[in-house]
Design an enzyme around this catalytic site. Structure first.
Site, PDB file in Angstrom:
ATOM      1  N   TYR A 157      41.147  89.157  -0.345  1.00 21.42           N
ATOM      2  CA  TYR A 157      40.734  87.759   0.165  1.00 21.42           C
ATOM      3  C   TYR A 157      41.342  86.623  -0.691  1.00 21.42           C
ATOM      4  O   TYR A 157      41.620  85.536  -0.287  1.00 21.42           O
ATOM      5  CB  TYR A 157      39.083  87.824   0.038  1.00 21.42           C
ATOM      6  N   LYS A 164      36.973  79.012  -1.216  1.00 22.65           N
ATOM      7  CA  LYS A 164      35.713  79.103  -0.900  1.00 22.65           C
ATOM      8  C   LYS A 164      34.807  78.601  -1.976  1.00 22.65           C
ATOM      9  O   LYS A 164      33.713  77.976  -1.980  1.00 22.65           O
ATOM     10  CB  LYS A 164      35.288  80.194  -0.171  1.00 22.65           C
TER      11      LYS A 164
HETATM   12  P1  NAD Z   1      38.321  81.538  14.123  1.00 22.95           P
HETATM   13  O1  NAD Z   1      39.693  82.129  13.671  1.00 22.95           O
HETATM   14  O2  NAD Z   1      37.573  81.827  15.169  1.00 22.95           O
HETATM   15  O3  NAD Z   1      38.173  80.252  13.066  1.00 22.95           O
HETATM   16  C1  NAD Z   1      38.816  79.584  12.507  1.00 22.95           C
HETATM   17  C2  NAD Z   1      39.167  78.358  13.215  1.00 22.95           C
HETATM   18  O4  NAD Z   1      39.913  77.336  12.193  1.00 22.95           O
HETATM   19  C3  NAD Z   1      40.084  78.363  14.274  1.00 22.95           C
HETATM   20  O5  NAD Z   1      39.493  77.646  15.368  1.00 22.95           O
HETATM   21  C4  NAD Z   1      41.308  77.437  13.969  1.00 22.95           C
HETATM   22  O6  NAD Z   1      41.698  76.673  14.876  1.00 22.95           O
HETATM   23  C5  NAD Z   1      40.751  76.565  13.000  1.00 22.95           C
HETATM   24  N1  NAD Z   1      41.730  75.888  12.348  1.00 22.95           N
HETATM   25  C6  NAD Z   1      42.699  76.221  11.239  1.00 22.95           C
HETATM   26  N2  NAD Z   1      43.560  75.406  10.606  1.00 22.95           N
HETATM   27  C7  NAD Z   1      43.305  74.450  11.505  1.00 22.95           C
HETATM   28  C8  NAD Z   1      43.802  72.962  11.424  1.00 22.95           C
HETATM   29  N3  NAD Z   1      44.578  72.684  10.507  1.00 22.95           N
HETATM   30  N4  NAD Z   1      42.914  71.994  12.087  1.00 22.95           N
HETATM   31  C9  NAD Z   1      41.962  72.200  12.637  1.00 22.95           C
HETATM   32  N5  NAD Z   1      41.669  73.492  12.798  1.00 22.95           N
HETATM   33  C10 NAD Z   1      42.000  74.495  11.955  1.00 22.95           C
HETATM   34  O7  NAD Z   1      37.507  82.529  12.873  1.00 22.95           O
HETATM   35  P2  NAD Z   1      36.093  82.480  12.262  1.00 22.95           P
HETATM   36  O8  NAD Z   1      35.812  83.708  11.505  1.00 22.95           O
HETATM   37  O9  NAD Z   1      35.106  82.086  13.237  1.00 22.95           O
HETATM   38  O10 NAD Z   1      36.088  81.473  11.193  1.00 22.95           O
HETATM   39  C11 NAD Z   1      35.373  80.311  10.945  1.00 22.95           C
HETATM   40  C12 NAD Z   1      34.934  80.118   9.485  1.00 22.95           C
HETATM   41  O11 NAD Z   1      34.068  81.168   9.099  1.00 22.95           O
HETATM   42  C13 NAD Z   1      36.134  79.928   8.492  1.00 22.95           C
HETATM   43  O12 NAD Z   1      35.526  78.802   7.489  1.00 22.95           O
HETATM   44  C14 NAD Z   1      35.708  81.487   7.971  1.00 22.95           C
HETATM   45  O13 NAD Z   1      36.237  81.204   6.562  1.00 22.95           O
HETATM   46  C15 NAD Z   1      34.490  81.414   7.989  1.00 22.95           C
HETATM   47  N6  NAD Z   1      33.890  83.084   7.657  1.00 22.95           N
HETATM   48  C16 NAD Z   1      34.239  83.851   8.437  1.00 22.95           C
HETATM   49  C17 NAD Z   1      33.730  85.175   8.376  1.00 22.95           C
HETATM   50  C18 NAD Z   1      34.373  86.244   9.258  1.00 22.95           C
HETATM   51  O14 NAD Z   1      34.146  87.607   8.915  1.00 22.95           O
HETATM   52  N7  NAD Z   1      34.810  86.087  10.411  1.00 22.95           N
HETATM   53  C19 NAD Z   1      32.735  85.332   7.446  1.00 22.95           C
HETATM   54  C20 NAD Z   1      32.179  84.198   6.518  1.00 22.95           C
HETATM   55  C21 NAD Z   1      32.858  82.908   6.690  1.00 22.95           C
HETATM   56  O1  0WE Z   2      37.440  83.619   5.635  1.00 22.80           O
HETATM   57  C1  0WE Z   2      37.571  84.523   6.107  1.00 22.80           C
HETATM   58  C2  0WE Z   2      39.030  84.707   6.873  1.00 22.80           C
HETATM   59  C3  0WE Z   2      39.905  83.531   6.905  1.00 22.80           C
HETATM   60  C4  0WE Z   2      41.306  83.534   6.873  1.00 22.80           C
HETATM   61  C5  0WE Z   2      42.068  84.647   7.717  1.00 22.80           C
HETATM   62  C6  0WE Z   2      43.401  84.748   7.815  1.00 22.80           C
HETATM   63  C7  0WE Z   2      43.951  85.764   8.624  1.00 22.80           C
HETATM   64  C8  0WE Z   2      45.355  85.420   9.352  1.00 22.80           C
HETATM   65  C9  0WE Z   2      41.941  82.667   6.490  1.00 22.80           C
HETATM   66  N1  0WE Z   2      43.528  82.545   6.858  1.00 22.80           N
HETATM   67  C10 0WE Z   2      43.934  83.662   7.476  1.00 22.80           C
HETATM   68  N2  0WE Z   2      45.411  83.504   7.486  1.00 22.80           N
HETATM   69  C11 0WE Z   2      46.112  84.534   8.405  1.00 22.80           C
HETATM   70  O2  0WE Z   2      47.376  84.639   8.622  1.00 22.80           O
HETATM   71  N3  0WE Z   2      36.790  85.620   6.440  1.00 22.80           N
HETATM   72  C12 0WE Z   2      35.746  85.602   5.703  1.00 22.80           C
HETATM   73  C13 0WE Z   2      37.119  86.963   7.009  1.00 22.80           C
HETATM   74  C14 0WE Z   2      37.799  87.840   5.846  1.00 22.80           C
HETATM   75  O3  0WE Z   2      39.027  87.676   5.565  1.00 22.80           O
HETATM   76  C15 0WE Z   2      39.262  88.765   4.636  1.00 22.80           C
HETATM   77  C16 0WE Z   2      37.953  89.487   4.547  1.00 22.80           C
HETATM   78  C17 0WE Z   2      36.992  88.773   5.211  1.00 22.80           C
HETATM   79  C18 0WE Z   2      35.381  89.141   5.342  1.00 22.80           C
HETATM   80  C19 0WE Z   2      40.480  89.006   3.884  1.00 22.80           C
HETATM   81  C20 0WE Z   2      40.193  90.209   3.281  1.00 22.80           C
HETATM   82  C21 0WE Z   2      39.302  90.840   2.821  1.00 22.80           C
HETATM   83  C22 0WE Z   2      37.994  90.514   3.468  1.00 22.80           C
END
Ligand code: NAD
Ligand code: 0WE
Length: 257
Positions: A157, A164
Site C-alpha cells: 500500500y 491516507k
Molecule cells: P475508483 O477507481 O472507482 O475511484 C477512484 C476515483 O478517483 C476514480 O473515479 C478516479 O477517476 C478518481 N480520480 C483519480 N485521480 C483524479 C483526479 N486527478 N481528479 C479527479 N478524480 C480523480 O476506486 P474506489 O475503490 O472506489 O476508490 C475511491 C476511494 O475509496 C479512494 O479514496 C480509495 O482510496 C478509497 N478506498 C478504497 C478501498 C478499496 O478497497 N477499493 C478501501 C478503502 C478506501
Molecule cells: O486506496 C486504495 C487503492 C488506491 C489506489 C490504487 C491504485 C492502483 C492502480 C491508488 N493508486 C493506484 N494507482 C494505480 O496505478 N485501496 C484502499 C485499495 C487497495 O489498494 C491496495 C490495497 C488495497 C486494499 C494496494 C496494496 C495493498 C492493499
C-alpha cells in the site's frame, strides 16, 4: 428512513459502477437527494454519463482535482444552478503504479507528490470551494474515503498509506476550521472492495479471503454498506459527529490476532 429531500450532494470519484462513489451516490439519491456527479476527464465521461442517466435529476460535470481552475469553475456553476449544497463526497485517490509495486523505501519524490496532491490536498481544495455554498441552516457534511493502511502497514500500500494518514489528519484540521460554519468533516475507512483502483493489485483476491476469515463478521463488506454509512454522515442523524474516522470493515481493524 432518512429523508434527504431538498438537499444537494456533490460526489467526486465515479469511474464506473463498482466505484465506492457510485454506491454512495445511489444511496443518497434513493433517500431523495439531488445529485451532482463529477468525473475526472473525457476518458471517463461516457461511462459516467451512462450511469448518471440512471439517477433521476442527477447532473454530471468534469473536474480534475489537480486543477484549481476546474474546481473554481465547477463550484461557480453549482452556485448559479443550485444556490447551495449540503453534502460533499470526496472518493478520490491515486498513486503512480510504480510506487505501489516497489519497496516503500524506493518511493520517488515525484510519486510522493502526485499521491499527496491527488489523494490529500484535493480534499482541502474542494472543501474550500464548497464551504461558501454550504449555507443551509442544516449546515454541511463533507466526507472522504480512507483505508486501514493509514494506521498499520499493509504490504504494497506504500505511499498511499502515508497519504491516507495525512488525509485522516486533514479531516481533523478541516473539521476544526469549518465547524464554526456548521460544516462537519469525517472519513469512512472502508474494508477492501474490488473496484477499479483495487483490481490491478496482485493478490487482492487472497487479501479479501484472509480478511473475511479474520473479521468479526466473518465476511467482507459491500459497497452498499459504505453507502449506508455515507448516507448517515450526510444526514441529520450525525449532526454531533465531526473529525472522525468511521470504520466500515466488518470489524477487521479491531483484531490484534
Ligand atoms: P475508483 O477507481 O472507482 O475511484 C477512484 C476515483 O478517483 C476514480 O473515479 C478516479 O477517476 C478518481 N480520480 C483519480 N485521480 C483524479 C483526479 N486527478 N481528479 C479527479 N478524480 C480523480 O476506486 P474506489 O475503490 O472506489 O476508490 C475511491 C476511494 O475509496 C479512494 O479514496 C480509495 O482510496 C478509497 N478506498 C478504497 C478501498 C478499496 O478497497 N477499493 C478501501 C478503502 C478506501
Ligand atoms: O486506496 C486504495 C487503492 C488506491 C489506489 C490504487 C491504485 C492502483 C492502480 C491508488 N493508486 C493506484 N494507482 C494505480 O496505478 N485501496 C484502499 C485499495 C487497495 O489498494 C491496495 C490495497 C488495497 C486494499 C494496494 C496494496 C495493498 C492493499
Amino acid at each position: 428512513m432518512i429523508n434527504m429531500q431538498g438537499r444537494t450532494a456533490v460526489v467526486f470519484g465515479v469511474a464506473n459502477k463498482r466505484s465506492i462513489a457510485w454506491g454512495i451516490a445511489q444511496k443518497l439519491q434513493a433517500a431523495g437527494a439531488q445529485l451532482v456527479i463529477t468525473y475526472q476527464n473525457e476518458r471517463l465521461e461516457q461511462e459516467a454519463k451512462d450511469l448518471i442517466a440512471d439517477l433521476p435529476g442527477a447532473a454530471g460535470f468534469r473536474c480534475d482535482v489537480t486543477n484549481d481552475a476546474e474546481i473554481d469553475q465547477l463550484f461557480a456553476e453549482l452556485k448559479s444552478r443550485y444556490g447551495k449544497i449540503h453534502t460533499l463526497v470526496h472518493s478520490v485517490a491515486f498513486a503512480p503504479a510504480e510506487a505501489m509495486k516497489n519497496d516503500f523505501l524506493l518511493t520517488s519524490r515525484d510519486d510522493f507528490k502526485v499521491a499527496h496532491d491527488i489523494s490529500v490536498y484535493s480534499l482541502i481544495a474542494v472543501t474550500r470551494a464548497a464551504a461558501p455554498l454550504m449555507t443551509d441552516e442544516s449546515g454541511g457534511s463533507v466526507m472522504t474515503l480512507t483505508y486501514h493502511g493509514a494506521e498499520k502497514v499493509v504490504p504494497k500500500y506504500n505511499v498511499m498509506g502515508v497519504a491516507k494518514a495525512a488525509l485522516e489528519a486533514t479531516v481533523r484540521y478541516l473539521a476544526a476550521d469549518v465547524g464554526k460554519n456548521k460544516i462537519r468533516v469525517n472519513a469512512i475507512s472502508a474494508g477492501p472492495l474490488k473496484t477499479l483502483a483495487a483490481r490491478s493489485i496482485p493478490g487482492f483476491g487472497d487479501m479479501l479471503r484472509t480478511q473475511a476469515e479474520r473479521a468479526p463478521l466473518k465476511r467482507n463488506v459491500e459497497t452498499s454498506e459504505v453507502g449506508d454509512t455515507a448516507l448517515f454522515l450526510a444526514s441529520d442523524l450525525s449532526t454531533g459527529i465531526t473529525g472522525e474516522v468511521i470504520y466500515v470493515d466488518a470489524g477487521y481493524n479491531i483484531m490484534g490476532f
